[in-house]
Design a protein around this motif. Structure first.
Motif, PDB file in Angstrom:
ATOM      1  N   ALA A  62      32.054 -62.354  91.376  1.00  0.00           N
ATOM      2  CA  ALA A  62      31.110 -62.587  90.289  1.00  0.00           C
ATOM      3  C   ALA A  62      29.674 -62.259  90.689  1.00  0.00           C
ATOM      4  O   ALA A  62      28.857 -61.932  89.845  1.00  0.00           O
ATOM      5  CB  ALA A  62      31.200 -64.036  89.824  1.00  0.00           C
ATOM      6  N   TYR A  63      29.383 -62.366  91.975  1.00  0.00           N
ATOM      7  CA  TYR A  63      28.005 -62.133  92.405  1.00  0.00           C
ATOM      8  C   TYR A  63      27.694 -60.658  92.583  1.00  0.00           C
ATOM      9  O   TYR A  63      26.557 -60.249  92.483  1.00  0.00           O
ATOM     10  CB  TYR A  63      27.721 -62.887  93.705  1.00  0.00           C
ATOM     11  N   SER A  64      28.698 -59.840  92.859  1.00  0.00           N
ATOM     12  CA  SER A  64      28.432 -58.428  93.095  1.00  0.00           C
ATOM     13  C   SER A  64      28.739 -57.546  91.880  1.00  0.00           C
ATOM     14  O   SER A  64      28.334 -56.406  91.849  1.00  0.00           O
ATOM     15  CB  SER A  64      29.232 -57.928  94.298  1.00  0.00           C
ATOM     16  N   ARG A  65      29.440 -58.096  90.886  1.00  0.00           N
ATOM     17  CA  ARG A  65      29.727 -57.314  89.683  1.00  0.00           C
ATOM     18  C   ARG A  65      28.492 -57.200  88.817  1.00  0.00           C
ATOM     19  O   ARG A  65      27.679 -58.124  88.747  1.00  0.00           O
ATOM     20  CB  ARG A  65      30.820 -57.988  88.851  1.00  0.00           C
ATOM     21  N   LYS A  66      28.384 -56.073  88.161  1.00  0.00           N
ATOM     22  CA  LYS A  66      27.305 -55.892  87.200  1.00  0.00           C
ATOM     23  C   LYS A  66      27.578 -56.801  86.004  1.00  0.00           C
ATOM     24  O   LYS A  66      28.694 -56.847  85.493  1.00  0.00           O
ATOM     25  CB  LYS A  66      27.246 -54.436  86.751  1.00  0.00           C
ATOM     26  N   LYS A  67      26.579 -57.531  85.598  1.00  0.00           N
ATOM     27  CA  LYS A  67      26.760 -58.445  84.468  1.00  0.00           C
ATOM     28  C   LYS A  67      26.828 -57.653  83.172  1.00  0.00           C
ATOM     29  O   LYS A  67      26.081 -56.711  82.965  1.00  0.00           O
ATOM     30  CB  LYS A  67      25.626 -59.456  84.426  1.00  0.00           C
ATOM     31  N   GLN A  68      27.747 -58.044  82.325  1.00  0.00           N
ATOM     32  CA  GLN A  68      27.927 -57.399  81.033  1.00  0.00           C
ATOM     33  C   GLN A  68      28.028 -58.485  79.960  1.00  0.00           C
ATOM     34  O   GLN A  68      29.114 -58.804  79.490  1.00  0.00           O
ATOM     35  CB  GLN A  68      29.181 -56.521  81.058  1.00  0.00           C
ATOM     36  N   PRO A  69      26.884 -59.043  79.582  1.00  0.00           N
ATOM     37  CA  PRO A  69      26.909 -60.186  78.660  1.00  0.00           C
ATOM     38  C   PRO A  69      27.579 -59.900  77.321  1.00  0.00           C
ATOM     39  O   PRO A  69      28.235 -60.782  76.765  1.00  0.00           O
ATOM     40  CB  PRO A  69      25.428 -60.551  78.487  1.00  0.00           C
ATOM     41  N   ASP A  70      27.436 -58.697  76.793  1.00  0.00           N
ATOM     42  CA  ASP A  70      28.075 -58.386  75.510  1.00  0.00           C
ATOM     43  C   ASP A  70      29.593 -58.422  75.626  1.00  0.00           C
ATOM     44  O   ASP A  70      30.279 -58.905  74.721  1.00  0.00           O
ATOM     45  CB  ASP A  70      27.620 -57.020  74.990  1.00  0.00           C
ATOM     46  N   LEU A  71      30.111 -57.916  76.742  1.00  0.00           N
ATOM     47  CA  LEU A  71      31.562 -57.938  76.949  1.00  0.00           C
ATOM     48  C   LEU A  71      32.064 -59.364  77.157  1.00  0.00           C
ATOM     49  O   LEU A  71      33.143 -59.721  76.668  1.00  0.00           O
ATOM     50  CB  LEU A  71      31.950 -57.063  78.140  1.00  0.00           C
ATOM     51  N   VAL A  72      31.294 -60.170  77.864  1.00  0.00           N
ATOM     52  CA  VAL A  72      31.685 -61.565  78.085  1.00  0.00           C
ATOM     53  C   VAL A  72      31.687 -62.321  76.755  1.00  0.00           C
ATOM     54  O   VAL A  72      32.641 -63.045  76.447  1.00  0.00           O
ATOM     55  CB  VAL A  72      30.757 -62.251  79.111  1.00  0.00           C
ATOM     56  N   ARG A  73      30.648 -62.129  75.963  1.00  0.00           N
ATOM     57  CA  ARG A  73      30.567 -62.802  74.659  1.00  0.00           C
ATOM     58  C   ARG A  73      31.743 -62.384  73.778  1.00  0.00           C
ATOM     59  O   ARG A  73      32.380 -63.211  73.131  1.00  0.00           O
ATOM     60  CB  ARG A  73      29.240 -62.452  73.969  1.00  0.00           C
ATOM     61  N   ARG A  74      32.047 -61.083  73.763  1.00  0.00           N
ATOM     62  CA  ARG A  74      33.171 -60.577  72.977  1.00  0.00           C
ATOM     63  C   ARG A  74      34.481 -61.208  73.454  1.00  0.00           C
ATOM     64  O   ARG A  74      35.320 -61.627  72.652  1.00  0.00           O
ATOM     65  CB  ARG A  74      33.222 -59.046  73.102  1.00  0.00           C
ATOM     66  N   ALA A  75      34.670 -61.287  74.775  1.00  0.00           N
ATOM     67  CA  ALA A  75      35.888 -61.885  75.323  1.00  0.00           C
ATOM     68  C   ALA A  75      35.991 -63.354  74.930  1.00  0.00           C
ATOM     69  O   ALA A  75      37.087 -63.827  74.581  1.00  0.00           O
ATOM     70  CB  ALA A  75      35.915 -61.729  76.842  1.00  0.00           C
ATOM     71  N   LEU A  76      34.895 -64.070  74.967  1.00  0.00           N
ATOM     72  CA  LEU A  76      34.911 -65.483  74.584  1.00  0.00           C
ATOM     73  C   LEU A  76      35.305 -65.649  73.111  1.00  0.00           C
ATOM     74  O   LEU A  76      36.129 -66.505  72.776  1.00  0.00           O
ATOM     75  CB  LEU A  76      33.545 -66.125  74.853  1.00  0.00           C
ATOM     76  N   LEU A  77      34.731 -64.820  72.244  1.00  0.00           N
ATOM     77  CA  LEU A  77      35.079 -64.897  70.824  1.00  0.00           C
ATOM     78  C   LEU A  77      36.543 -64.531  70.584  1.00  0.00           C
ATOM     79  O   LEU A  77      37.245 -65.209  69.823  1.00  0.00           O
ATOM     80  CB  LEU A  77      34.177 -63.973  70.007  1.00  0.00           C
ATOM     81  N   ASP A  78      37.010 -63.482  71.262  1.00  0.00           N
ATOM     82  CA  ASP A  78      38.405 -63.059  71.092  1.00  0.00           C
ATOM     83  C   ASP A  78      39.379 -64.110  71.603  1.00  0.00           C
ATOM     84  O   ASP A  78      40.388 -64.403  70.955  1.00  0.00           O
ATOM     85  CB  ASP A  78      38.651 -61.720  71.794  1.00  0.00           C
ATOM     86  N   GLU A  79      39.083 -64.689  72.745  1.00  0.00           N
ATOM     87  CA  GLU A  79      39.976 -65.712  73.304  1.00  0.00           C
ATOM     88  C   GLU A  79      39.962 -66.977  72.457  1.00  0.00           C
ATOM     89  O   GLU A  79      41.001 -67.606  72.251  1.00  0.00           O
ATOM     90  CB  GLU A  79      39.607 -66.019  74.757  1.00  0.00           C
ATOM     91  N   ALA A  80      38.786 -67.351  71.959  1.00  0.00           N
ATOM     92  CA  ALA A  80      38.708 -68.523  71.078  1.00  0.00           C
ATOM     93  C   ALA A  80      39.533 -68.289  69.817  1.00  0.00           C
ATOM     94  O   ALA A  80      40.270 -69.177  69.374  1.00  0.00           O
ATOM     95  CB  ALA A  80      37.253 -68.823  70.731  1.00  0.00           C
ATOM     96  N   ALA A  81      39.436 -67.093  69.252  1.00  0.00           N
ATOM     97  CA  ALA A  81      40.209 -66.769  68.043  1.00  0.00           C
ATOM     98  C   ALA A  81      41.704 -66.816  68.334  1.00  0.00           C
ATOM     99  O   ALA A  81      42.488 -67.338  67.535  1.00  0.00           O
ATOM    100  CB  ALA A  81      39.806 -65.400  67.514  1.00  0.00           C
ATOM    101  N   LEU A 111      43.267 -68.558  70.688  1.00  0.00           N
ATOM    102  CA  LEU A 111      43.659 -69.960  70.858  1.00  0.00           C
ATOM    103  C   LEU A 111      43.736 -70.666  69.505  1.00  0.00           C
ATOM    104  O   LEU A 111      44.659 -71.453  69.269  1.00  0.00           O
ATOM    105  CB  LEU A 111      42.665 -70.680  71.781  1.00  0.00           C
ATOM    106  N   ALA A 112      42.783 -70.384  68.625  1.00  0.00           N
ATOM    107  CA  ALA A 112      42.775 -71.011  67.304  1.00  0.00           C
ATOM    108  C   ALA A 112      43.994 -70.589  66.497  1.00  0.00           C
ATOM    109  O   ALA A 112      44.605 -71.407  65.812  1.00  0.00           O
ATOM    110  CB  ALA A 112      41.484 -70.655  66.567  1.00  0.00           C
ATOM    111  N   MET A 113      44.376 -69.316  66.581  1.00  0.00           N
ATOM    112  CA  MET A 113      45.550 -68.847  65.827  1.00  0.00           C
ATOM    113  C   MET A 113      46.826 -69.481  66.363  1.00  0.00           C
ATOM    114  O   MET A 113      47.734 -69.788  65.606  1.00  0.00           O
ATOM    115  CB  MET A 113      45.658 -67.327  65.896  1.00  0.00           C
ATOM    116  N   GLU A 114      46.887 -69.695  67.672  1.00  0.00           N
ATOM    117  CA  GLU A 114      48.098 -70.256  68.273  1.00  0.00           C
ATOM    118  C   GLU A 114      48.211 -71.760  68.088  1.00  0.00           C
ATOM    119  O   GLU A 114      49.313 -72.283  67.937  1.00  0.00           O
ATOM    120  CB  GLU A 114      48.129 -69.923  69.764  1.00  0.00           C
ATOM    121  N   GLY A 115      47.073 -72.471  68.111  1.00  0.00           N
ATOM    122  CA  GLY A 115      47.152 -73.927  68.077  1.00  0.00           C
ATOM    123  C   GLY A 115      46.158 -74.622  67.184  1.00  0.00           C
ATOM    124  O   GLY A 115      45.970 -75.833  67.290  1.00  0.00           O
TER     125      GLY A 115
END
Length: 191
Positions: free
Chosen positions: A5-24, A26-30
């Protein structure tokens, strides 16, 4: 040096997208109760602190997820808009087709789950009301007739009935056709 995590280039847009996709997901499943900070962070491969960097709270995440789904729902409506720009009921026709038709972008299941949650979550209901108000302002010239509001209410009721019966929106063919037929032609102007 191993990648971490410390040496990877940060990609906040990709992280935000992943969080929204994973939340969706989880919501669809449960349902919304499955959308916990810990579960979403773990599914997206970030820390809880990483999630809180993007969303101040679980409620903020849920509201962002709802806004994201509404953007995709809106894009589907736009894709279903009839070619004729000034056509009476143009938005209403596209709304009915999108709400009761098959989903091209698979937004349907997430939309269905979040819309059901909206009935008990005042913040989501406000987001929906704001979305609808803005759409009606944009389509005022073609869709402000009260008869079209009744058509949209009929589509909403048909959608809710499908949800309560556990039926897929694609099974709404005949009812969708009947509701679209209610749009008809623009009524004559009253002098």
């Amino acid at each position: 040096m191993p990648a971490n995590a410390y040496s990877r280039k940060k990609q906040p847009d990709l992280v935000r997208r992943a969080l929204l996709d994973e939340a969706a997901q989880l919501a669809m499943e449960g349902g919304l109760s499955a959308v916990t900070v810990q579960a979403v962070a773990a599914a997206a491969g970030v820390t809880k602190g990483g999630l809180f960097h993007h969303f101040a709270s679980k409620q903020a995440l849920v509201e962002a997820m709802f806004a994201d789904v509404m953007e995709r729902f809106d894009a589907e409506i736009d894709a279903n808009l009839p070619e004729e720009v000034g056509e009476f009921g143009r938005f209403t026709r596209a709304y009915v087709e999108t709400l009761l038709g098959g989903s091209e972008t698979n937004v349907g299941e997430t939309f269905d789950m979040l819309s059901a949650a909206m009935m008990t979550d005042a913040n989501l209901a406000v987001l929906w009301s704001d979305w609808l108000r803005l759409r009606m302002e944009r389509h005022r010239d073609t869709d402000s007739d009260p008869s079209l509001e009744i058509v949209r209410f009929a589509a909403d009721g048909a959608w809710l009935n499908l949800q309560c019966q556990g039926r897929a929106r694609s099974s709404a063919g005949t009812i969708r056709e009947r509701i679209v037929a209610m749009i008809g032609q623009q009524p004559p102007a009253i002098a």
